[in-house]
Design a protein around this motif. Sequence first.
Motif, PDB file in Angstrom:
ATOM      1  N   UNK A   1      12.946  18.216  66.451  1.00  0.00           N
ATOM      2  CA  UNK A   1      13.674  17.968  67.686  1.00  0.00           C
ATOM      3  C   UNK A   1      12.794  18.376  68.870  1.00  0.00           C
ATOM      4  N   UNK A   2      12.775  17.562  69.895  1.00  0.00           N
ATOM      5  CA  UNK A   2      12.081  17.911  71.133  1.00  0.00           C
ATOM      6  C   UNK A   2      13.019  18.677  72.041  1.00  0.00           C
ATOM      7  N   UNK A  35      13.572  26.538  69.761  1.00  0.00           N
ATOM      8  CA  UNK A  35      13.626  27.986  69.621  1.00  0.00           C
ATOM      9  C   UNK A  35      15.042  28.552  69.734  1.00  0.00           C
ATOM     10  N   UNK A  36      15.869  28.002  70.629  1.00  0.00           N
ATOM     11  CA  UNK A  36      17.172  28.602  70.910  1.00  0.00           C
ATOM     12  C   UNK A  36      18.366  27.765  70.471  1.00  0.00           C
TER      13      UNK A  36
END
Length: 66
Positions: A1-2, A35-36
């Motif tokens: 995922x970007x 990351x989140x």
Amino acid sequence: MEDAIARLKVRGGIDTGDGGLVYGVAGAARAETDALGEDTGYFLGLGYDRLVGERFTVGAEALFHQ
């Protein structure tokens, strides 16, 4: 995922009569990061735009994100 962010914003204000616009904004935001993870929230803010010439504006906006 970007990583991605999307916002939908509504703005309404008052013409100061001298080429300025004082306005308020409100809307919804969605962010996706590796990351989140994902998050959805809202934002509110105030801003000021000043007409520069006939076709351009310069301004500033302060936003609170939740």
